[in-house]
Scaffold this motif. Structure first.
Motif, short mmCIF file in Angstrom:
data_model
loop_
_atom_site.label_atom_id
_atom_site.label_comp_id
_atom_site.label_asym_id
_atom_site.label_seq_id
_atom_site.Cartn_x
_atom_site.Cartn_y
_atom_site.Cartn_z
N ILE A 1 0.88 -1.16 0.00
CA ILE A 1 0.00 0.00 0.00
C ILE A 1 0.91 1.21 0.00
CG2 ILE A 1 -1.78 1.28 1.24
CD1 ILE A 1 -2.65 -1.39 2.46
N ASP A 2 0.87 1.97 -1.07
CA ASP A 2 1.76 3.11 -1.19
C ASP A 2 1.11 4.34 -0.58
OD1 ASP A 2 3.76 4.85 -1.79
OD2 ASP A 2 3.48 4.79 -3.96
N MET A 3 1.67 4.78 0.54
CA MET A 3 1.18 5.97 1.23
C MET A 3 1.91 7.23 0.76
SD MET A 3 -1.08 4.76 3.43
CE MET A 3 -1.24 6.01 4.66
N GLY A 4 2.87 7.06 -0.15
CA GLY A 4 3.60 8.20 -0.67
C GLY A 4 4.81 8.60 0.17
N PRO A 32 8.06 6.59 2.52
CA PRO A 32 8.62 5.31 2.98
C PRO A 32 8.36 5.03 4.45
CG PRO A 32 10.28 6.59 1.79
CD PRO A 32 9.07 7.45 1.93
N PHE A 33 8.41 6.06 5.28
CA PHE A 33 8.14 5.89 6.72
C PHE A 33 6.74 5.34 6.92
CE2 PHE A 33 6.22 7.76 10.54
CZ PHE A 33 7.02 7.19 11.51
N LEU A 34 5.74 5.96 6.29
CA LEU A 34 4.36 5.51 6.42
C LEU A 34 4.16 4.13 5.81
CD1 LEU A 34 2.44 8.82 5.64
CD2 LEU A 34 2.85 7.78 7.87
N ASN A 35 4.82 3.86 4.68
CA ASN A 35 4.71 2.55 4.04
C ASN A 35 5.20 1.44 4.97
OD1 ASN A 35 3.75 3.81 1.74
ND2 ASN A 35 5.69 3.66 0.65
N LEU A 36 6.38 1.62 5.57
CA LEU A 36 6.94 0.61 6.47
C LEU A 36 6.11 0.45 7.73
CD1 LEU A 36 10.74 1.37 6.10
CD2 LEU A 36 9.55 -0.71 5.40
N THR A 37 5.64 1.56 8.29
CA THR A 37 4.83 1.51 9.50
C THR A 37 3.53 0.75 9.25
OG1 THR A 37 5.79 3.59 10.26
CG2 THR A 37 3.73 2.93 11.27
N LEU A 38 2.85 1.06 8.15
CA LEU A 38 1.61 0.38 7.82
C LEU A 38 1.86 -1.09 7.52
CD1 LEU A 38 -1.43 0.57 7.34
CD2 LEU A 38 -0.94 1.18 4.97
N ASP A 39 2.95 -1.40 6.83
CA ASP A 39 3.30 -2.78 6.53
C ASP A 39 3.49 -3.58 7.82
OD1 ASP A 39 4.06 -4.86 4.54
OD2 ASP A 39 6.03 -4.67 5.50
N GLY A 40 4.22 -3.02 8.78
CA GLY A 40 4.42 -3.67 10.07
C GLY A 40 3.11 -3.88 10.80
N PHE A 41 2.26 -2.86 10.78
CA PHE A 41 0.96 -2.96 11.43
C PHE A 41 0.14 -4.09 10.83
CE2 PHE A 41 -3.57 -2.05 11.54
CZ PHE A 41 -3.79 -1.82 12.89
N LEU A 42 0.06 -4.13 9.50
CA LEU A 42 -0.76 -5.15 8.84
C LEU A 42 -0.23 -6.56 9.05
CD1 LEU A 42 -1.59 -3.32 5.49
CD2 LEU A 42 -3.13 -3.73 7.42
#
Length: 146
Positions: A19-22, A24-34
């Motif tokens: 999921i591209d949040m635009g 990298p910080f948000l992308n990695l954080t969301l990936d870890g959460f999911l």
């Protein structure tokens, strides 16, 4: 004499959802959460399924209770993973290097935050920060070994 041979390999399944949040910080954080949230929800489901099988019957109340537990556990552990991954990435960006020290700092910060959110006292927050740092650093070292 008949002779046969069986050959195969076992590999761990890999599921990647991007999921591209635009950012990298948000992308990695969301990936870890999911990812970790899904693992926690699956664990809650397996645990409740075991108890239902032992009981021998299922009711709509059991189903609702399991669903609520899955959501709660998934959100809780997913949030912790998101904080850790985001903190580790932020530390890596600030330090400009990728090593075990980022995991150490990320684990310490995450342990302290989780402990403080649970209204623990200063001593318990310090112990939880040390525990988080130790677990994250050990995991990082294990990743280097394999």
């Amino acid at each position: 004499m008949p002779w046969s041979r069986i050959s195969g390999s076992v590999s761990s399944p890999q599921v990647d959802v991007v999921i591209d949040m635009g950012n990298p910080f948000l992308n990695l954080t969301l990936d870890g959460f999911l990812k970790i949230g899904t693992v926690a929800a699956s664990r809650a489901l397996a645990e409740d399924a075991y108890h239902i099988v032992r009981k021998g019957s299922i009711s709509s109340n059991d189903f609702e209770k399991t669903l609520k537990k899955m959501c709660k556990e998934g959100a809780y552990w997913g949030a912790i993973a998101g904080v850790y991954v985001g903190t580790e990435y932020g530390v890596e960006r600030i330090r400009g290097t990728r090593d075990w020290k980022n995991a150490f700092i990320g684990g310490a910060v995450t342990g302290a935050i989780v402990s403080a959110v649970n209204n623990n006292k200063k001593d318990k927050i310090a112990v939880d920060a040390i525990t988080g740092a130790a677990i994250a650093t050990a995991a990082e070292f294990i990743n280097y070994i394999t």
